[in-house]
Design a protein around this motif. Structure first.
Motif, mmCIF file in Angstrom:
data_model
loop_
_atom_site.group_PDB
_atom_site.id
_atom_site.type_symbol
_atom_site.label_atom_id
_atom_site.label_comp_id
_atom_site.label_asym_id
_atom_site.label_seq_id
_atom_site.Cartn_x
_atom_site.Cartn_y
_atom_site.Cartn_z
ATOM 1 N N ARG A 136 18.313 39.041 44.703
ATOM 2 C CA ARG A 136 18.766 39.588 43.426
ATOM 3 C C ARG A 136 17.995 38.932 42.296
ATOM 4 N N ALA A 137 17.611 39.738 41.310
ATOM 5 C CA ALA A 137 16.855 39.206 40.173
ATOM 6 C C ALA A 137 16.792 40.252 39.073
ATOM 7 N N PHE A 138 16.496 39.795 37.857
ATOM 8 C CA PHE A 138 16.160 40.696 36.765
ATOM 9 C C PHE A 138 14.694 41.100 36.915
ATOM 10 N N GLY A 139 14.363 42.318 36.477
ATOM 11 C CA GLY A 139 12.970 42.744 36.456
ATOM 12 C C GLY A 139 12.434 43.036 37.845
ATOM 13 N N ASP A 140 11.195 42.558 38.112
ATOM 14 C CA ASP A 140 10.495 42.839 39.377
ATOM 15 C C ASP A 140 10.489 44.339 39.656
ATOM 16 N N LYS A 141 9.892 45.079 38.723
ATOM 17 C CA LYS A 141 9.918 46.541 38.754
ATOM 18 C C LYS A 141 9.422 47.122 40.076
ATOM 19 N N SER A 142 8.366 46.542 40.633
ATOM 20 C CA SER A 142 7.791 47.096 41.863
ATOM 21 C C SER A 142 8.731 46.978 43.065
ATOM 22 N N LEU A 143 9.710 46.071 42.981
ATOM 23 C CA LEU A 143 10.647 45.866 44.088
ATOM 24 C C LEU A 143 12.051 46.400 43.779
ATOM 25 N N LYS A 144 12.244 46.976 42.605
ATOM 26 C CA LYS A 144 13.592 47.276 42.118
ATOM 27 C C LYS A 144 14.380 48.197 43.031
ATOM 28 N N LYS A 145 13.694 49.092 43.742
ATOM 29 C CA LYS A 145 14.402 50.002 44.657
ATOM 30 C C LYS A 145 15.171 49.232 45.726
ATOM 31 N N HIS A 146 14.671 48.064 46.086
ATOM 32 C CA HIS A 146 15.271 47.289 47.177
ATOM 33 C C HIS A 146 15.947 46.010 46.702
ATOM 34 N N LEU A 147 15.926 45.798 45.384
ATOM 35 C CA LEU A 147 16.369 44.527 44.812
ATOM 36 C C LEU A 147 17.536 44.769 43.860
ATOM 37 N N SER A 148 18.582 43.984 43.971
ATOM 38 C CA SER A 148 19.761 44.133 43.119
ATOM 39 C C SER A 148 19.702 43.170 41.934
ATOM 40 N N SER A 149 20.331 43.575 40.836
ATOM 41 C CA SER A 149 20.528 42.648 39.706
ATOM 42 C C SER A 149 22.026 42.462 39.448
ATOM 43 N N GLU A 150 22.837 42.850 40.432
ATOM 44 C CA GLU A 150 24.290 42.702 40.294
ATOM 45 C C GLU A 150 24.672 41.232 40.427
ATOM 46 N N PRO A 151 25.366 40.675 39.443
ATOM 47 C CA PRO A 151 25.670 39.243 39.497
ATOM 48 C C PRO A 151 26.877 38.922 40.379
ATOM 49 N N TYR A 152 26.869 37.705 40.884
ATOM 50 C CA TYR A 152 28.082 37.113 41.439
ATOM 51 C C TYR A 152 28.828 36.511 40.251
ATOM 52 N N VAL A 153 30.128 36.782 40.141
ATOM 53 C CA VAL A 153 30.916 36.305 38.995
ATOM 54 C C VAL A 153 32.141 35.559 39.509
ATOM 55 N N VAL A 154 32.434 34.412 38.894
ATOM 56 C CA VAL A 154 33.599 33.628 39.299
ATOM 57 C C VAL A 154 34.194 32.947 38.069
ATOM 58 N N GLU A 155 35.502 32.710 38.100
ATOM 59 C CA GLU A 155 36.169 31.956 37.038
ATOM 60 C C GLU A 155 36.646 30.628 37.596
ATOM 61 N N GLU A 156 36.533 29.598 36.781
ATOM 62 C CA GLU A 156 36.945 28.248 37.188
ATOM 63 C C GLU A 156 37.799 27.633 36.092
ATOM 64 N N ASP A 157 38.936 27.059 36.484
ATOM 65 C CA ASP A 157 39.790 26.384 35.510
ATOM 66 C C ASP A 157 39.151 25.077 35.056
ATOM 67 N N ILE A 158 39.218 24.829 33.760
ATOM 68 C CA ILE A 158 38.747 23.566 33.194
ATOM 69 C C ILE A 158 39.982 22.722 32.880
ATOM 70 N N ASN A 159 40.029 21.529 33.441
ATOM 71 C CA ASN A 159 41.182 20.650 33.238
ATOM 72 C C ASN A 159 40.701 19.240 32.918
ATOM 73 N N PRO A 160 41.611 18.288 32.708
ATOM 74 C CA PRO A 160 41.181 16.923 32.345
ATOM 75 C C PRO A 160 40.287 16.246 33.388
ATOM 76 N N ASP A 161 40.289 16.751 34.640
ATOM 77 C CA ASP A 161 39.439 16.176 35.681
ATOM 78 C C ASP A 161 37.988 16.651 35.589
ATOM 79 N N THR A 162 37.739 17.691 34.789
ATOM 80 C CA THR A 162 36.395 18.279 34.697
ATOM 81 C C THR A 162 35.486 17.379 33.876
ATOM 82 N N GLU A 163 34.351 17.018 34.449
ATOM 83 C CA GLU A 163 33.448 16.063 33.804
ATOM 84 C C GLU A 163 32.154 16.693 33.310
ATOM 85 N N VAL A 164 31.522 17.484 34.157
ATOM 86 C CA VAL A 164 30.184 17.974 33.823
ATOM 87 C C VAL A 164 29.900 19.310 34.495
ATOM 88 N N LEU A 165 29.055 20.105 33.838
ATOM 89 C CA LEU A 165 28.544 21.354 34.395
ATOM 90 C C LEU A 165 27.027 21.287 34.339
#
Length: 200
Positions: free
Chosen positions: A117-146
Motif C-alpha cells: 500500500r502506498a500513495f502515488g506509484d501510478k504505474s502500479l496503481k491497478k495492483h496497489l492500494s492506498s487504503e489506510p489501516y486506522v486505529v484509535e488508542e486511549d491516551i492516559n497518564p501512563d502514556t509517555e511517547v509516540l
C-alpha cells in the motif's frame, strides 16, 4: 493541497466519524498525487499520521511501512501495520498483479515495490492500494511517547529499542534527532524520517 484543506474537505466530519474521515483524506491525498504525477514523477510514498482528539484519544493511520509506536510505562506498542506484499498477496493477485519473491530480495508488488500500500506509484496503481489501516488508542497518564517514523528507522531498530533509546531524552526534537542519527550509525539504507511526541 495542504493537510488543512484536505481536513476541510473531508466528509463525514472528523469529530463524529474519525475513521471514515481519515479514509477519505487518504483517498483524496492519493488522487491529488496521481493527478500531479507529471510534476511529481512516477514514484510514490508511504505515510503514517496521528491526530490527538480531545487530549485523550489518538487516531493513527498508515499506508505502507511507515510506523507508529507508542510507549506506556516503558513498554512499546506498535499502532500501525506494515503493509508487506506477502501479507496481501491474494488481494494483489485478485487485481491482476503478482508478488515476486526472488532469493536475496524482499517480496515486491509486480517485482518492483516492497510495500503493498502506498500513495502515488501510478504505474502500479491497478495492483496497489492506498487504503489506510486506522486505529484509535486511549491516551492516559501512563502514556509517555509516540514515535512516527519511516522504514529507514525500523529496518535497523525494533520498536522497544527505539523507545528505550529515547526514554531519558526530555526534548521531543532532540529525541527524534537521536533516533535518526542512530539509524544512520547502524548503516540504514532507506529513507529516514522521524517525529517524536512526548506526553506530559
Amino acid at each position: 493541497m495542504t493537510g488543512r484543506e484536505i481536513l476541510h474537505k473531508m466528509k463525514p466530519d472528523f469529530w463524529s466519524d474519525s475513521e471514515s474521515a481519515i479514509r477519505k483524506a487518504y483517498e483524496l491525498t492519493d488522487s491529488k498525487i496521481l493527478e500531479k504525477s507529471m510534476e511529481l514523477g512516477r514514484g510514490g510514498s508511504t505515510a503514517v499520521t496521528a491526530i490527538l482528539k480531545n487530549g485523550d484519544k489518538l487516531v493513527v493511520a498508515n499506508v505502507g511501512d511507515s510506523r507508529a509506536v507508542i510507549s506506556k510505562n516503558g513498554v512499546a506498542k506498535q499502532l500501525s501495520v506494515d503493509h508487506e506484499p506477502d501479507k496481501e498477496r491474494q488481494k494483489i493477485e485478485d487485481k491482476g498483479g503478482f508478488v515476486s519473491n526472488l532469493p536475496g530480495d524482499v517480496p515486491r508488488v509486480d517485482g518492483q515495490l516492497a510495500v503493498a500500500r502506498a500513495f502515488g506509484d501510478k504505474s502500479l496503481k491497478k495492483h496497489l492500494s492506498s487504503e489506510p489501516y486506522v486505529v484509535e488508542e486511549d491516551i492516559n497518564p501512563d502514556t509517555e511517547v509516540l514515535i512516527l517514523a519511516s522504514d529507514g528507522l525500523w529496518k535497523v531498530m525494533d520498536n522497544q529499542e527505539a523507545v528505550n533509546s529515547i526514554k531519558d531524552i526530555k526534548d521531543a526534537q532532540a529525541a527524534a534527532k537521536h533516533l535518526t542519527e542512530e539509524a544512520l550509525a547502524r548503516k540504514s539504507k532507506d529513507d529516514i524520517s522521524c517525529i517524536v511526541v512526548k506526553f506530559q
